[in-house]
Write an enzyme that holds these catalytic residues in place. Structure first.
Site, PDB file in Angstrom:
ATOM      1  N   SER A  27      45.226  27.469  44.499  1.00 49.39           N
ATOM      2  CA  SER A  27      45.792  26.441  43.604  1.00 49.39           C
ATOM      3  C   SER A  27      47.258  26.729  43.502  1.00 49.39           C
ATOM      4  O   SER A  27      47.632  28.034  43.643  1.00 49.39           O
ATOM      5  CB  SER A  27      45.217  26.486  42.167  1.00 49.39           C
ATOM      6  OG  SER A  27      45.476  27.532  41.486  1.00 49.39           O
ATOM      7  N   LYS A  28      47.866  25.887  42.927  1.00 48.42           N
ATOM      8  CA  LYS A  28      49.315  26.069  42.653  1.00 48.42           C
ATOM      9  C   LYS A  28      49.378  27.313  41.605  1.00 48.42           C
ATOM     10  O   LYS A  28      50.255  28.225  41.907  1.00 48.42           O
ATOM     11  CB  LYS A  28      49.931  25.003  41.908  1.00 48.42           C
ATOM     12  CG  LYS A  28      51.236  24.755  41.272  1.00 48.42           C
ATOM     13  CD  LYS A  28      51.555  23.508  40.827  1.00 48.42           C
ATOM     14  CE  LYS A  28      52.735  23.587  40.132  1.00 48.42           C
ATOM     15  NZ  LYS A  28      53.340  24.359  39.088  1.00 48.42           N
ATOM     16  N   ARG A  29      48.698  27.634  40.802  1.00 46.94           N
ATOM     17  CA  ARG A  29      48.711  28.625  39.662  1.00 46.94           C
ATOM     18  C   ARG A  29      48.552  29.853  40.360  1.00 46.94           C
ATOM     19  O   ARG A  29      49.190  31.092  39.989  1.00 46.94           O
ATOM     20  CB  ARG A  29      47.747  28.410  38.681  1.00 46.94           C
ATOM     21  CG  ARG A  29      48.521  28.510  37.383  1.00 46.94           C
ATOM     22  CD  ARG A  29      47.699  27.970  36.163  1.00 46.94           C
ATOM     23  NE  ARG A  29      47.645  26.351  36.202  1.00 46.94           N
ATOM     24  CZ  ARG A  29      46.675  25.543  36.190  1.00 46.94           C
ATOM     25  NH1 ARG A  29      45.428  26.255  36.057  1.00 46.94           N
ATOM     26  NH2 ARG A  29      46.777  24.427  36.324  1.00 46.94           N
ATOM     27  N   GLY A  34      49.398  30.821  43.239  1.00 49.15           N
ATOM     28  CA  GLY A  34      50.666  31.161  43.895  1.00 49.15           C
ATOM     29  C   GLY A  34      51.765  31.724  42.902  1.00 49.15           C
ATOM     30  O   GLY A  34      52.350  32.873  43.074  1.00 49.15           O
ATOM     31  N   GLU A  91      60.200  21.449  36.472  1.00 51.45           N
ATOM     32  CA  GLU A  91      59.532  22.868  36.770  1.00 51.45           C
ATOM     33  C   GLU A  91      59.562  22.827  38.201  1.00 51.45           C
ATOM     34  O   GLU A  91      59.641  22.003  38.955  1.00 51.45           O
ATOM     35  CB  GLU A  91      57.948  22.988  36.589  1.00 51.45           C
ATOM     36  CG  GLU A  91      57.433  24.022  36.609  1.00 51.45           C
ATOM     37  CD  GLU A  91      55.850  24.005  36.697  1.00 51.45           C
ATOM     38  OE1 GLU A  91      55.275  24.724  37.031  1.00 51.45           O
ATOM     39  OE2 GLU A  91      55.281  22.832  36.383  1.00 51.45           O
TER      40      GLU A  91
END
Ligand code: GLU
Length: 512
Positions: free
Chosen positions: A264-266, A268, A287
């Site tokens: 997920s983006k998180r 990264g 963001e």
């Protein structure tokens, strides 16, 4: 006759393209090129509530940067356009009507509150509500209401949705090129909404109509779409298009480095690597999510990294150019299980691609960074330094740290190194090296002989101590390439001036 290979990449413009999506585009591209086929970029924007401005341009720019080229698409047109679903809106209604007419779909009038109430009622009994062959009789739709009532509601302009009518208790098999046959029973599947009274189809209807009318031969997409595949197979059947239905291949998920769950983006942000191809500034929150391009990855390296995440060539080879991938790729070698993202491996790939750059290109990348440090060095000199030092870096951003002393004399000397290496008597040794530099020809071999062989070895002096102090004086630290090679690059005058300065600044240490 063998069918012409036509594949499509069909992202929804709901945000920046995740690298999992990039990998899907890449595998489609490799497959199309290998088979002399065509690749289409179609934008699936039927869900207007999730539309994000800028996302479509981002997708196009990212794929272009990576060298994933299309034959037709929203940005270049083509014979099967338009390629944006919102621009095709007018054509979907007739297909929804065909399904209604043929008994494969029905109107449903249930208000959101009624659906909510139904869900709660089921929850209270510890059950999950699903709009399907078992429950559709309890709901307000054209199967449960009298025909004249349905007509009245439609004519009065009441809001409705069209739902697909799954036949009850029917096994539906999806032939998947990666997973083999995947069978699901229709009793487990809900009657998905395929069209709404505002005239918009949902993803499922638009996707099937478009794949059919665009003559798509193979659907290669992420595993998250496998649960929808039985509905898609049924839609082809309902339309009478099963004979020309595309073949399906559902790609394994890209997993977190630890292997538990989808990347997920998180992840990264947490682990310091990008999950997007390019930087993305979220238009709402402002963001910033970082991209591979801006982090200094080569597009060829990103392609290589993604190719190897979920596919293997069946050999030990790891470095592949796009052309080699086109040759070697095969759906049979795509794995069924998820592929774990490995940050260190990604950096290793970039390091390998850095070594493949010629010195001139590395210098061109490095010069703006030198400028930022206020350095305007001679181009040939920068090329030389880059050629010598590129093996030590994976990213151009690391070059300054590795080479600053080629461009500026040290202003300080690493204290721990001074303590360890600069022993009493060192100023005498450094002065001797100054002498040798002044009197010997400024050539590698001559200096090697005079300093290392004759002076140090000949006098049985401590090689490590003296050479490290020599380095400390020139570099300010104990890092760097072979000392005399470095001296040859920075030149005689510069070396002499740095040595003299070190003798002055560090001086003779107090006897221990
Ligand atoms: N629009 C879908 C997505 O965003 C495409 C799924 C498909 O390829 O069928 O992933």
């Amino acid at each position: 006759m063998e069918r012409k290979v036509r594949v499509r990449f069909a992202p929804s413009p709901t945000g920046p393209l995740h690298i999992g999506g990039v990998r899907t585009a890449l595998y489609n591209y490799l497959f199309a090129r290998q088979h002399g086929g065509e690749m289409v970029l179609r934008i699936e924007d039927t869900d207007q509530t999730r539309f994000v401005p800028g996302a479509e341009d981002y997708i196009i720019e990212a794929l272009d940067w990576l060298g994933i080229k299309f034959d037709e698409g929203v940005h270049i047109g083509g014979p099967y356009g338009p390629y944006r679903q919102s621009d095709r809106k007018a054509m979907y209604r007739q297909y929804a009507e065909q399904l209604l007419r043929d008994g494969w779909a029905y109107y449903a009038f249930d208000k959101p509150e009624a659906l909510d109430a139904k869900r709660k009622e089921y929850e209270a009994q510890k059950k999950t509500f699903q709009y399907d062959c078992n429950t559709r009789g309890e709901m307000e739709n054209s199967l449960s209401l009298p025909a004249d009532e349905v007509q009245r509601r439609l004519q009065s302009g009441e809001q409705y949705v069209v739902r697909f009518k799954f036949p009850s208790n029917t096994d539906i098999t999806v032939h998947d090129l990666i997973r083999g046959d995947v069978t699901m029973n229709s009793n487990l599947l809900d009657d998905k909404v395929i069209f709404k009274s505002d005239g918009m189809p949902t993803y499922h209807l638009a996707n099937i109509v478009d794949d059919h009318t665009m003559k798509i031969s193979h659907v290669i997409r992420g595993e998250e779409w496998l649960p929808s595949a039985p509905l898609h197979v049924m839609l082809y059947r309902a339309f009478g298009w099963e004979d020309s239905m595309p073949r399906f291949a559902h790609l394994p998920l890209l997993l977190k480095p630890e292997g538990n769950g989808k990347l997920s983006k998180r992840d990264g942000d947490r682990l310091g690597f990008p999950v997007f191809p390019l930087d993305w500034h979220d238009p709402k929150s402002g963001e910033l999510s970082s991209g591979y391009r801006e982090r200094g990855y080569f597009p060829e390296a990103v392609v290589n990294i993604l190719a190897m995440l979920g596919w293997n060539p069946g050999t030990e080879q790891e470095i592949f150019s796009m052309d080699e991938l086109i040759q070697a790729f095969s759906i049979e070698h795509v794995s069924k299980s998820g592929a774990k993202f490995n940050v260190e491996k990604a950096k290793w790939f970039n390091h390998e691609y850095m070594q493949m750059q010629d010195d001139e290109s590395v210098a061109k990348m490095f010069e703006p960074i030198l400028e930022e440090h206020g350095i305007h060095a001679d181009h040939a000199y920068v090329v030389k330094v880059c050629g010598m030092m590129k093996e030590r870096i994976s990213f151009i951003s690391e070059m300054w740290d590795q080479t600053s002393y080629f461009f500026t004399a040290p202003t300080a000397y690493e204290p721990a190194a001074v303590k360890k290496r600069w022993k009493p008597g060192m100023t005498t040794h450094i002065n001797k090296i100054i002498d040798i530099l002044n009197t010997q020809p400024f050539e590698y071999d001559a200096l090697h002989k005079a300093i290392l062989d004759e002076y140090i070895v000949g006098n049985q002096l401590n090689m490590g101590q003296i050479m490290n102090s020599f380095r400390l004086a020139v570099v300010g630290d104990t890092k760097g390439p072979d000392m005399l090679t470095l001296v040859m690059v920075i030149g005689k005058e510069e070396t002499l001036s740095r040595l003299k300065r070190a003798v002055e600044v560090i001086g003779e240490p107090a006897a221990e």
